[in-house]
Design an enzyme around this catalytic site. Structure first.
Site: not given
Ligand code: 9MR
Length: 365
Positions: A279, A172, A213, A277, A249
């Site tokens: 969903d 990101e 990513n 990722e 997402h």
């Molecule tokens: O699903 C993850 C959530 O449990 C955490 O609190 C959050 C912060 O670390 O990250 C979420 O996963 C993210 C991923 O690491 C990067 N892309 C977006 C995902 C959803 O927010």
């Protein structure tokens, strides 16, 4: 659906609206497809995603659930052949203080994966979120920051060498407007930190596949173009990058055309493509009191199908796999993060396959 309705006559419309009415009145528990569903040409053998899909199928895992919930663990063992740590390999989790590394959860996940023959994809070495306080408060020269970046990446890669086969090296780094996101890394190290992160990772484990990513390819051409330019520039500069992760997402209202172009434009880079990722939100507008209906489940199945179909049409050697972000609707980050009811994944709270599961299978027909 609206386009389809226009094409049919009044009587059929009436029948269709009556059946839709009864579908939407159906109870939300009736959402699973038959768990013993048999795939054509496979005799009586039960289908699973890992057996029936032509590319790796993965899930992001919550280590606490993996440890404590047998249904969760067994579903993962049965359905998937690739896993990603949802949180356990993030900076704050593995490197909580400057000279302290904590591998316990990440090692648990990797040991579980190896014992059960699953591929492990690492997530993530460089991100602006989930940083420990010591990094956010770190005082030092540019060289000290460079050393921090390099030491973190190389210690983590060194620890998992030979066990974690691929990594989201940078996560990101592009903003919604297509410029580099104004993160602590950009501020301290300048724009070339991205390429250097890949070089440090490659030095530490030359056989690991390295991914950039990010999210947004399907909803923003501006962001997608910037991401694709970033990875193409890295590639043309000789930076060791092997793949691009499309987080995906997404939401049930996203158009089929946008979902397909996200995938085909990423594949046009020639890099491996990981839908990393996945969903599909059913309640993206946060409607209070929303409930899961059979009709919504079918719309979701259709979107899963579109994504899988587009992915199945890119060259085989670029298909790194599809990873869903956690396992069942109750484990998903979406309900807690957005504080709303939602059902984004192919398995329901009872660990049963939803219509979305059939949508995934239909995508390769
Ligand atoms: O699903 C993850 C959530 O449990 C955490 O609190 C959050 C912060 O670390 O990250 C979420 O996963 C993210 C991923 O690491 C990067 N892309 C977006 C995902 C959803 O927010």
């Amino acid at each position: 659906m609206i386009a389809r309705l226009k094409k049919i006559g009044f009587t059929s419309k009436l029948i269709l609206s009556m059946s839709l009415l009864s579908i939407s009145c159906a109870k939300s528990e009736n959402t699973s497809i038959d768990p013993g569903l048999v795939w054509p040409n496979h005799g009586t053998e039960e289908i699973t995603l890992q057996k029936n899909m032509p590319f790796p199928m993965g899930a992001a895992l919550n280590v606490n659930l993996l440890k404590s919930n047998a249904n969760y663990r067994n579903l993962v063992i049965k359905e998937f052949n690739s896993v990603t740590a949802e949180n356990a390999m993030k900076f704050a989790a593995v490197h909580p203080a400057k000279d302290t590394y904590n591998w316990s959860d990440a090692d648990y996940l990797v040991d579980f994966a190896i014992a059960n023959g699953k591929r492990v994809h690492g997530h993530t070495l460089n991100w602006y979120q989930s940083l420990p306080d010591w990094v956010n408060n770190f005082q030092g020269s540019t060289a000290d920051w460079e050393n921090l970046l390099k030491t973190h990446i190389q210690t983590v890669l060194g620890h998992f060498k030979g066990k974690v086969v691929s990594w989201d090296v940078v996560n990101e780094a592009i903003d919604e407007n297509g410029t580099l996101r104004n993160t602590i890394w950009l501020q301290k190290l300048g724009p070339d930190y991205i390429g250097r992160a890949f070089q440090y990772a490659h030095e530490a484990d030359p056989s690991a596949l390295l991914f950039y990513n990010d999210y947004g390819h399907e909803y923003s051409v501006t962001k997608r173009t910037a991401i694709l330019k970033l990875v193409s520039d890295l590639k043309s500069k000789g930076i060791p990058i092997d793949g691009i992760g499309l987080q995906m997402h997404t939401r049930v209202t996203q158009s089929d055309a946008n979902l397909a172009s996200a995938i085909t434009t990423a594949a046009a880079t020639g890099l491996k493509v990981h839908i990393s990722e996945l969903d599909i939100s059913l309640n993206p507008d946060n409607v209070p009191g929303a409930s899961y209906t059979v009709a919504l489940g079918e719309q979701q199945a259709a979107k899963y199908k579109v994504i899988v179909k587009a992915y199945n049409s890119i060259p085989k050697n670029q298909q790194y796999g599809i990873t869903q972000w956690n396992v069942t609707d109750t484990d998903s980050w979406i309900p807690s993060f957005y504080k709303r009811a939602d059902w984004p994944l192919p398995f329901d709270a009872q660990y049963q396959r939803k219509a979305a599961y059939q949508g995934i299978l239909d995508g390769i027909k």
